[in-house]
Design an enzyme around this catalytic site. Structure first.
Site, PDB file in Angstrom:
ATOM      1  N   LYS A 123       6.362  -0.549  21.782  1.00 46.84           N
ATOM      2  CA  LYS A 123       5.700  -1.831  21.579  1.00 46.84           C
ATOM      3  C   LYS A 123       5.982  -2.809  22.715  1.00 46.84           C
ATOM      4  CE  LYS A 123       5.655  -1.414  16.517  1.00 46.84           C
ATOM      5  NZ  LYS A 123       6.164  -1.933  15.234  1.00 46.84           N
ATOM      6  N   GLY A 137       3.644  -2.489   6.660  1.00 46.22           N
ATOM      7  CA  GLY A 137       2.985  -2.313   5.371  1.00 46.22           C
ATOM      8  C   GLY A 137       1.562  -1.835   5.551  1.00 46.22           C
ATOM      9  N   GLU A 176       7.267   4.618  10.314  1.00 44.12           N
ATOM     10  CA  GLU A 176       6.371   5.626  10.863  1.00 44.12           C
ATOM     11  C   GLU A 176       6.483   6.878   9.991  1.00 44.12           C
ATOM     12  OE1 GLU A 176       4.325   5.550  13.748  1.00 44.12           O
ATOM     13  OE2 GLU A 176       4.699   3.396  13.570  1.00 44.12           O
ATOM     14  N   THR A 227      -4.013   7.281  12.985  1.00 44.50           N
ATOM     15  CA  THR A 227      -3.014   8.348  12.974  1.00 44.50           C
ATOM     16  C   THR A 227      -1.925   8.010  13.972  1.00 44.50           C
ATOM     17  OG1 THR A 227      -3.893   9.712  14.789  1.00 44.50           O
ATOM     18  CG2 THR A 227      -4.932   9.972  12.613  1.00 44.50           C
ATOM     19  N   ASP A 285      10.013   3.505  18.696  1.00 43.36           N
ATOM     20  CA  ASP A 285       8.795   2.789  18.328  1.00 43.36           C
ATOM     21  C   ASP A 285       8.807   1.372  18.896  1.00 43.36           C
ATOM     22  OD1 ASP A 285       6.290   2.700  16.783  1.00 43.36           O
ATOM     23  OD2 ASP A 285       7.333   1.179  15.615  1.00 43.36           O
ATOM     24  N   VAL A 315       1.212  -3.338  17.975  1.00 40.45           N
ATOM     25  CA  VAL A 315       2.370  -4.242  18.018  1.00 40.45           C
ATOM     26  C   VAL A 315       2.202  -5.273  16.902  1.00 40.45           C
ATOM     27  CG1 VAL A 315       3.663  -5.922  19.378  1.00 40.45           C
ATOM     28  CG2 VAL A 315       2.537  -3.997  20.524  1.00 40.45           C
ATOM     29  N   VAL A 337      -2.373   4.099   5.589  1.00 38.09           N
ATOM     30  CA  VAL A 337      -3.077   2.939   6.141  1.00 38.09           C
ATOM     31  C   VAL A 337      -4.590   3.146   6.068  1.00 38.09           C
ATOM     32  CG1 VAL A 337      -3.475   1.559   8.222  1.00 38.09           C
ATOM     33  CG2 VAL A 337      -1.153   2.332   7.654  1.00 38.09           C
ATOM     34  N   ALA A 389     -12.350  11.863   8.581  1.00 41.35           N
ATOM     35  CA  ALA A 389     -11.738  13.162   8.874  1.00 41.35           C
ATOM     36  C   ALA A 389     -10.228  13.064   8.758  1.00 41.35           C
ATOM     37  CB  ALA A 389     -12.118  13.635  10.279  1.00 41.35           C
ATOM     38  N   LYS A 401      -0.300   4.384  18.600  1.00 38.61           N
ATOM     39  CA  LYS A 401       0.319   3.770  19.789  1.00 38.61           C
ATOM     40  C   LYS A 401       0.404   4.716  20.987  1.00 38.61           C
ATOM     41  CE  LYS A 401       3.568   1.187  16.865  1.00 38.61           C
ATOM     42  NZ  LYS A 401       3.317   1.976  15.633  1.00 38.61           N
TER      43      LYS A 401
END
Length: 816
Positions: A684, A798, A669, A557, A680, A611, A478, A507, A581
Site C-alpha cells: 500500500k 471489511g 486478506e 480477487t 500488505d 489502499v 467482497v 466468474a 493490489k
C-alpha cells in the site's frame, strides 16, 4: 390517386394479406388506389436458389418449386370462399405461373446455364403469383379491383438483374393505361418491368419500392405509402440498438442518405421519383396501422435532435492508392475512377489526404478483387517505376454514418462522434463528409459496428442514459457484497445519474455466468454454480469478443494471474476497476505500462480500494499532485486488520485468537500472513509512493517485522500454531508499550523517496494514537500542508466497506 406498396412480410400469409387488403379498402374509400405488392416473404430467395440448383444439375429444384406452388395455392384457398364459382379458374391461373417457372428451370437444368435474363424471368414468378392472389381476393372486400401487369407500364433498358428505367416512356404508358382503366383499385406486381422488346427485367432487390415510386410519379399521386413490418424509419437499426425509435418526419435528402447507408426500410432509388414531384412518402406498419410511422417530405419541421439517424453499410473493402509520384500530378483521380467504372464497380466512399499522397475509396467486398486488378493494370507503369504502390485493399470493414439536416453549421458534432467512438476503442480508418454536412461517414472494423452504433445512439439520442457493462471476477466475500449493492442501487443509478449499469458476466475460479442482456442479481449464486467452466484466459477473450460499449472489468480477487490480463483489456479500451493490489504493486515497469495503456486507449484504470478500502486516499493524493502540490512525507496506518488486532489485544486473550477473530469478521486478506508480516502494508505504501510520482520497487520498502521468524514458516494453520507458541513475545510487545503510556500501531512511512513499514509505539497526542477499531488513517505532508497534515481517516477494512469502494470506482469509470 394514392399508391400503397406492401412488402413481403405484409403478404407473407393469408392472414397478412387480409390485413393489407383491409388497409387498401380503407384508402379506397378516399379515392383511387394503386396497390403494389412484393412476392410472398422468402419467395424471391427461394426462386434464386431454384435457378442456381437447376444450373448445377441439382434436380431438387423441382421439389422446391412444388413446395412454393403449394404455399401459394393454400394461401389463395384460405382467402377465397369455398363456394366461389371461379375458385378453380383462379387456382389454375396461379398454378400456371409455377408451371412456367418449372419449364424455365427444366431448360436451365438441361443447359446447365443460368443467364441474368433467365433469372429475371424466373424471379418474376414471385410477384406475379402474389399479385394475382391479392387481385383475386380484393373483390371480396367490395373493391372494384383490376390486376395490372407492371411489364405493361414500366419500361427499362435490357440490363437484366438491375435494369435502368426509361422514365418518359413509363409515364406515357401509365398515363394512357389510366385513361382506359377507371377501376378504383389497381393491383400491380412490384420489382418487375420489361425492356423495349417485351423481355422481363427486374429493378434490383428491393425494387418493389421503386415500382411504387415510379407509378406514383407517373400518376402525380397525392401520396406514396410503403407498408412494411416496422413503424417507419428508425434512428438506428433496431436489430442492433434496442432503444432505437421511429423518426416521425424527415426530409427527402435525409431519407436518401439513410437508405443509402443501410436503412433496410427503404430501397434507395425509391426516393428520387417522388422527391422530384414533391410527393409525400409515408412509411407505415402493416401490423400496427395506427402507428404514425415516418413521413418523408420536402420541408419537415425542424427536428429536436441534431442527428436524425445512424446507419451502416457492412461488407466493405477500402482500396488505397498511395505513392509520392501522385503529389502535384493531375489526372490520377480521373484514371482511378475510370478504371473502376470500366469494371462497373460502384464507389461507396471517397477520401483523399491533403498532401495528395493517397486516395482511398470504399467498394463492396465482392468488387475488391476485380477492382485491384483493374487499378494495378491502369497504373502498371507507375508501379513498375516505384512512383506508386500496388493497390492495397483493407478488408472486413464497414461504414457507420450520422445523418441529419441540422448537422449543417452545427459545431462539435464530429468531435462528439470521434470522442464517443474513441472512448470505446473503436478505431476510425477513414472519414468522409459532404459539403452539405448532412452526412458524416466513418470507416471502422466490421466487428465494431454493433458497439459503434450503440455508442453513437447513446451519445446523440439518449443524452440522459448511458449503458455500462460489468464483467466481475471474484464473487467472494467482497464481490458478493458488491453484487448486493449493485442490485440495490440499479434503479437509483438510472434515475439519478442516467447510468444503466448491467452485470454481463460473473466468474470465479470454477465457473462463468454470462448474459449479454444483464444478469439477474437476485439469482446469480445458484445460476453460477450451474454455469460452464471457464479459464481466466477464456474470460478475458469473452470480454474482448463481446465488444460491448462502456465495458468495465472488475477484479475483486487477490489473484496475480487476474492482474496479468489487465494490459490486454486496457489495449482494447476495456476499463479496469481493481480491488486486487498485485498489478499496482508489481514491477514498476508493469505499473507504468498499465498507466500508459490507460491513457493511450482512454480506458480508466482505477484501484482506490488498493489502499484504505473505500477511503478516498488515492483520489485525494491524485488531486493534490494534479493541482501542483508536492507530497514530501506520508505517515499512515494502512491495515485495518493490524489496527483491529492491536486495538483488541490487551494480553487477556491470546494474540492468535484475536487474529482469528479478525479473519472471521472479514478484515484480513485471504492469507492473513500477508497482513501480519507487513507485506500488505508495504504494497500500500508502495502504491501511494508511486502515485505521488516516486519510481520505487517493492524491494525498496523496508519491512520491520514484529513476528518471530518461525511464524512465517509452513501453511496458515502452522502460522496460527506458531503465534500461539510465541504468545509471550506478543504480550511483551504490548506490556512495553503500556508501561511507556503508548499504543501499538503498525505504521507505514514515506519521506523524500524512502519508505518503511513496522510496529511503532505511538504517544498520546499523535494523530495515530486514538485510531480505533479497524480504522485507517493517512497523513499527507506537502508543500501546502507543511506543519498540519491533510488527514484522510475512516474504516479501512471489511467486505461491505471495501465493496462500496469498488462500487465508487465503477461509477467513476462509468462517468468518464
Amino acid at each position: 390517386m394514392q399508391v400503397l406498396k406492401f412488402g413481403g412480410t405484409s403478404v407473407a400469409s393469408a392472414e397478412n394479406i387480409r390485413k393489407s387488403l383491409a388497409i387498401v379498402a380503407q384508402a379506397a374509400a378516399q379515392g383511387p388506389v394503386v396497390m403494389v405488392v412484393s412476392a410472398l416473404g422468402g419467395t424471391t430467395d427461394a426462386l434464386i436458389g431454384v435457378g442456381r440448383a437447376a444450373a448445377k444439375g441439382d434436380a431438387s429444384y423441382r421439389e422446391t418449386l412444388s413446395q412454393l406452388a403449394e404455399r401459394h395455392r393454400v394461401a389463395l384457398q384460405e382467402l377465397e370462399p369455398a363456394s366461389e364459382f371461379h375458385a378453380e379458374v383462379h387456382q389454375a391461373e396461379l398454378a400456371m405461373q409455377f408451371d412456367n417457372a418449372a419449364a424455365l428451370c427444366d431448360g436451365v437444368f438441361a443447359l446447365r446455364e443460368l443467364s441474368t435474363r433467365t433469372l429475371d424471368k424466373l424471379m418474376s414468378c414471385g410477384e406475379l403469383a402474389s399479385s394475382l392472389i391479392v387481385a383475386t381476393v380484393a373483390g371480396y372486400y367490395e373493391m372494384e379491383a383490376i390486376w395490372v401487369d407492371a411489364r405493361k407500364l414500366i419500361c427499362t433498358n435490357s440490363r437484366f438483374g438491375a435494369a435502368e428505367v426509361d422514365i418518359a416512356t413509363t409515364k406515357k404508358k401509365t398515363t394512357i393505361f389510366k385513361e382506359h382503366h377507371p377501376q378504383k383499385v389497381w393491383v400491380v406486381p412490384g420489382f418487375i418491368a420489361a425492356d423495349a422488346h417485351g423481355a422481363t427485367t427486374t429493378l434490383g432487390r428491393g425494387g418493389s419500392d421503386y415500382t411504387a415510386a415510379l407509378l406514383a410519379a407517373a400518376l402525380d399521386a397525392e401520396k406514396l405509402e410503403i407498408w412494411t413490418d416496422v413503424s417507419g424509419m428508425m434512428t438506428a437499426d433496431p436489430r442492433l440498438v434496442r432503444s432505437a425509435r421511429p423518426i416521425a418526419r424527415i426530409s427527402y435528402q435525409e431519407a436518401m442518405e439513410l437508405s443509402h447507408f443501410g436503412a433496410k426500410v427503404l430501397y434507395p432509388p425509391t426516393i428520387q421519383p417522388v422527391m422530384q414531384r414533391g410527393i409525400p412518402l409515408w412509411i407505415k406498419n402493416t401490423f400496427a396501422p395506427d402507428d404514425y410511422g415516418t413521413l418523408v417530405e420536402v420541408a419537415p419541421p425542424r427536428a429536436a435532435t441534431v442527428v436524425q439517424g445512424i446507419s451502416s453499410i457492412g461488407n466493405l473493402t477500402l482500396l488505397n492508392l498511395e505513392g509520392s509520384g501522385m503529389v502535384g500530378i493531375p489526372g490520377f483521380s480521373k484514371r482511378l475512377f475510370e478504371a473502376l467504372a470500366r469494371e462497373r464497380i460502384n464507389v461507396i466512399l471517397i477520401t483523399q489526404s491533403s498532401s495528395e499522397h493517397s486516395i482511398c475509396v470504399g467498394v463492396n467486398a465482392q468488387d475488391a478483387a476485380p477492382a485491384q486488378v483493374a487499378v494495378d493494370e491502369e497504373f502498371a507503369t507507375e508501379i513498375a517505376a516505384g512512383r506508386i504502390e500496388p493497390l492495397r485493399p483493407e478488408k472486413d470493414l464497414a461504414i457507420v454514418a450520422l445523418v441529419g439536416e441540422n448537422m449543417k453549421d452545427h459545431p462539435g458534432i464530429s468531435g462528439k462522434l470521434f470522442g464517443a467512438l474513441g472512448q470505446n476503442g473503436v478505431n476510425i480508418r477513414a472519414i468522409a463528409q459532404g459539403a452539405s454536412e448532412k452526412n458524416i461517414s466513418t470507416v471502422i472494423r466490421a466487428q465494431d459496428v454493433r458497439k459503434a452504433i450503440n455508442v453513437l445512439h447513446e451519445a446523440f439520442f439518449e443524452a440522459t442514459k448511458k449503458q455500462v457493462n460489468l464483467f466481475i471476477l471474484g464473487p467472494g466475500n467482497v464481490g458478493s457484497k458488491l453484487l448486493e449493492q449493485l442490485a440495490r442501487q440499479q434503479p437509483h443509478l438510472l434515475e439519478k445519474l442516467g447510468l444503466q449499469v448491467r452485470v454481463v458476466a460473473i466468474a470465479n475460479s470454477r465457473h462463468c455466468l454470462v448474459d449479454e442482456n444483464g444478469l439477474d442479481l437476485t439469482a446469480w449464486p445458484e445460476e453460477l454454480a450451474q454455469a460452464p467452466a471457464q479459464t481466466l484466459e477464456e474470460f478475458k477473450e469473452l470480454i474482448i469478443s463481446r465488444n460491448l460499449r462502456n465495458s468495465i472489468f472488475v477484479d475483486v480477487t487477490a489473484n496475480p494471474a487476474a492482474a496479468g490480463i489487465y494490459a490486454d483489456l486496457l489495449a482494447k479500451s476495456v476499463a479496469i476497476v481493481a480491488c486486487n493490489k498485485v498489478a499496482a504493486s508489481s514491477d514498476y515497469a508493469h505499473y507504468a505500462q498499465l498507466k500508459s495503456l490507460s491513457k493511450e486507449f482512454n480506458a480508466s484504470y482505477l484501484f482506490e480500494t488498493n489502499v484504505g478500502a473505500a477511503l478516498p486516499v488515492i483520489g485525494t493524493l491524485n488531486d493534490l499532485t494534479r493541482s501542483g502540490d508536492v507530497v514530501r512525507r506520508m505517515e499512515a496506518v494502512l491495515s485495518g486488520t493490524l489496527n483491529f488486532v492491536f486495538n483488541h489485544y490487551d494480553g487477556s486473550r491470546p494474540f492468535a485468537e484475536i487474529v482469528r477473530q479478525a479473519q472471521a469478521e472479514g478484515y484480513t486478506e485471504p492469507d492473513p500472513r500477508l497482513d501480519l508480516s507487513g507485506t500488505d502494508v508495504a504494497r500500500k505504501i508502495l502504491i501511494l509512493a508511486r502515485e505521488a510520482g516516486q519510481v520505487m520497487e517493492m524491494s525498496d520498502i523496508e519491512i520491520e517485522s514484529f513476528l518471530p521468524p518461525a511464524c512465517l514458516e509452513g501453511n496458515v494453520e502452522a502460522f496460527y500454531t506458531q503465534m500461539a507458541a510465541h504468545e509471550s513475545h506478543f504480550k511483551a510487545l504490548y506490556e512495553d508499550a503500556t508501561v511507556a503510556g503508548k499504543r501499538l500501531k503498525f505504521v507505514a512511512r514515506y519521506a523524500e523517496g524512502r519508505a518503511a513499514v513496522g510496529l511503532q509505539q505511538v504517544a498520546p497526542g499523535h494523530d495515530l494514537y486514538d485510531l480505533r477499531g479497524k480504522d485507517n488513517v493517512v497523513l499527507f505532508y506537502t508543500d501546502r500542508y507543511v506543519d498540519q497534515p491533510l488527514v484522510v481517516k475512516g474504516a479501512g477494512a471489511g467486505a461491505e466497506v471495501t465493496a462500496s469502494g469498488v462500487f465508487a470506482d465503477i461509477i467513476r469509470a462509468a462517468r468518464l
